[in-house]
Design a protein around this motif. Structure first.
Motif, PDB file in Angstrom:
ATOM      1  N   CYS A  29      -0.431  13.271   0.799  1.00 13.40           N
ATOM      2  CA  CYS A  29      -1.402  13.152  -0.284  1.00 13.40           C
ATOM      3  C   CYS A  29      -1.200  14.282  -1.295  1.00 13.40           C
ATOM      4  O   CYS A  29      -0.363  15.172  -1.098  1.00 13.40           O
ATOM      5  N   HIS A  68      -2.067   6.904   0.134  1.00  9.25           N
ATOM      6  CA  HIS A  68      -2.819   6.106  -0.826  1.00  9.25           C
ATOM      7  C   HIS A  68      -2.184   6.248  -2.200  1.00  9.25           C
ATOM      8  O   HIS A  68      -1.614   7.294  -2.522  1.00  9.25           O
ATOM      9  N   VAL A  69      -2.308   5.213  -3.026  1.00 14.53           N
ATOM     10  CA  VAL A  69      -1.821   5.284  -4.400  1.00 14.53           C
ATOM     11  C   VAL A  69      -2.789   4.533  -5.299  1.00 14.53           C
ATOM     12  O   VAL A  69      -3.345   3.503  -4.921  1.00 14.53           O
ATOM     13  N   ASP A  70      -2.993   5.083  -6.487  1.00 14.25           N
ATOM     14  CA  ASP A  70      -3.826   4.440  -7.500  1.00 14.25           C
ATOM     15  C   ASP A  70      -3.064   3.217  -8.032  1.00 14.25           C
ATOM     16  O   ASP A  70      -1.957   3.336  -8.534  1.00 14.25           O
ATOM     17  N   ARG A  71      -3.681   2.053  -7.921  1.00 12.53           N
ATOM     18  CA  ARG A  71      -3.028   0.810  -8.324  1.00 12.53           C
ATOM     19  C   ARG A  71      -2.599   0.841  -9.792  1.00 12.53           C
ATOM     20  O   ARG A  71      -1.615   0.193 -10.180  1.00 12.53           O
ATOM     21  N   ASN A 122      -1.494   3.462 -11.451  1.00 14.13           N
ATOM     22  CA  ASN A 122      -0.481   4.494 -11.698  1.00 14.13           C
ATOM     23  C   ASN A 122       0.906   3.890 -11.486  1.00 14.13           C
ATOM     24  O   ASN A 122       1.456   3.906 -10.386  1.00 14.13           O
ATOM     25  N   ALA A 134       3.741   6.263 -10.004  1.00 12.00           N
ATOM     26  CA  ALA A 134       3.625   6.517  -8.565  1.00 12.00           C
ATOM     27  C   ALA A 134       3.947   5.262  -7.765  1.00 12.00           C
ATOM     28  O   ALA A 134       4.619   5.331  -6.731  1.00 12.00           O
ATOM     29  N   MET A 135       3.484   4.108  -8.245  1.00 13.95           N
ATOM     30  CA  MET A 135       3.775   2.848  -7.551  1.00 13.95           C
ATOM     31  C   MET A 135       5.280   2.626  -7.455  1.00 13.95           C
ATOM     32  O   MET A 135       5.808   2.258  -6.400  1.00 13.95           O
ATOM     33  N   TYR A 163       6.944   5.173  -4.885  1.00 13.40           N
ATOM     34  CA  TYR A 163       6.744   4.857  -3.476  1.00 13.40           C
ATOM     35  C   TYR A 163       7.478   3.573  -3.078  1.00 13.40           C
ATOM     36  O   TYR A 163       8.020   3.472  -1.974  1.00 13.40           O
ATOM     37  N   LEU A 189      -7.496   1.932  -5.117  1.00 12.56           N
ATOM     38  CA  LEU A 189      -6.375   2.456  -4.352  1.00 12.56           C
ATOM     39  C   LEU A 189      -5.741   1.414  -3.441  1.00 12.56           C
ATOM     40  O   LEU A 189      -6.414   0.515  -2.948  1.00 12.56           O
TER      41      LEU A 189
END
Length: 281
Positions: A196, A233-236, A238, A241-242, A245, A272
């Protein structure tokens, strides 16, 4: 009739007493955080005083590139880590509408600015105290599933030792719930690797820093300690970041994270996704 009135009065007094106790408790917590902010020399304008002279850190080196290196953070990094995390994840609490007239903007500018600085100092104090309570520079802690400490990785520029980014490695139950700033004394059941607070300073993004931090963290968990999967976890919303990952092999879990009405509407927790990466067999 008189007895029912007396009971009603007693209930009213009890409710007022409970409200007063709750108010005093909330006030005590707020004063405690403020006192810690003063002790940490935090002000609404940031850290008090000038930055100490630059000294190269001696944390365990994990990854090296021509421009920067990734190593394990220690307690001397906490002040800079606090600034990086607050800057990356805690935007201004109050934003003035763009539809305001010039006069209206002038009237609200000062109150909005003061309130945002107040919230900022509280946030910095909370993050700083959380890091102090859970930070460990010993990567061997990650082998103990009952450990509640965190290992933070830092990326620093080779010239000048500037902090460019960070990532936090924890062991948490794989239940999709968000971790708090402070860990419980004992996890409720067997924990698994969790990454995180992956953050890179805005001016240094798209330079491979986040990918290097992820690579170092995955190596510690999967290769050095032999775990079979890592969660995050990832902010949908973003996209960067998506994509990061996804490129590293993380996939969405069917049983993901679901926000409550309180988390969505009052706490502002973003939408998220809960992801997992499995070790190659």
């Amino acid at each position: 009739g008189e007895k029912s009135c007396e009971r009603g009065a007693a209930l009213s007094k009890g409710e007022k007493s409970a409200d007063a106790m709750a108010f005093r408790a909330a006030l005590a917590v707020r004063l405690c955080i403020l006192s810690q902010a003063v002790a940490l020399q935090l002000t609404p304008f940031g850290l008090r005083g000038s930055r100490p002279p630059v000294t190269l850190r001696a944390g365990r080196a994990l990854l090296d590139t021509p421009e920067f290196g990734v190593s394990v953070a220690d307690r001397s990094d906490i002040t800079e880590l606090t600034d990086l995390l607050v800057t990356s994840f805690s935007p201004k609490m109050i934003l003035a509408s763009g539809d305001l007239s010039r006069v209206e903007k002038a009237l609200v500018a000062l109150p909005v600015s003061l309130l945002n600085r107040y919230f900022d100092v509280i946030t910095r104090a909370e993050v700083n105290l959380g890091l102090q309570s859970r930070l460990s520079a010993c990567t061997e802690n990650l082998a103990d599933k009952a450990c509640t400490k965190s290992v933070l990785l830092v990326a620093r520029r080779k010239r000048g030792d500037e902090l460019l980014g960070a990532a936090e490695l924890r062991l948490l139950p794989p239940n999709g719930r968000l971790p708090g700033n402070f860990q419980p004394l004992r996890p409720s059941f067997a924990a698994e690797p969790y990454i995180c607070n992956v953050s890179v300073r805005e001016a240094n993004r798209r330079q491979g820093i986040a990918s290097a931090l992820m690579q170092a963290g995955e190596s510690l968990f999967l290769t050095e300690h032999g775990y079979r999967q890592i969660y995050l976890h990832v902010d949908r919303s973003n996209a960067g970041a998506m994509n990061l990952y996804k490129s590293r092999g993380y996939k969405k879990l069917e049983d993901g994270f679901s926000r409550s009405w309180l988390e969505e509407n009052l706490l502002g927790i973003p939408d998220l996704l809960y992801l997992v990466k499995h070790r190659d067999k």
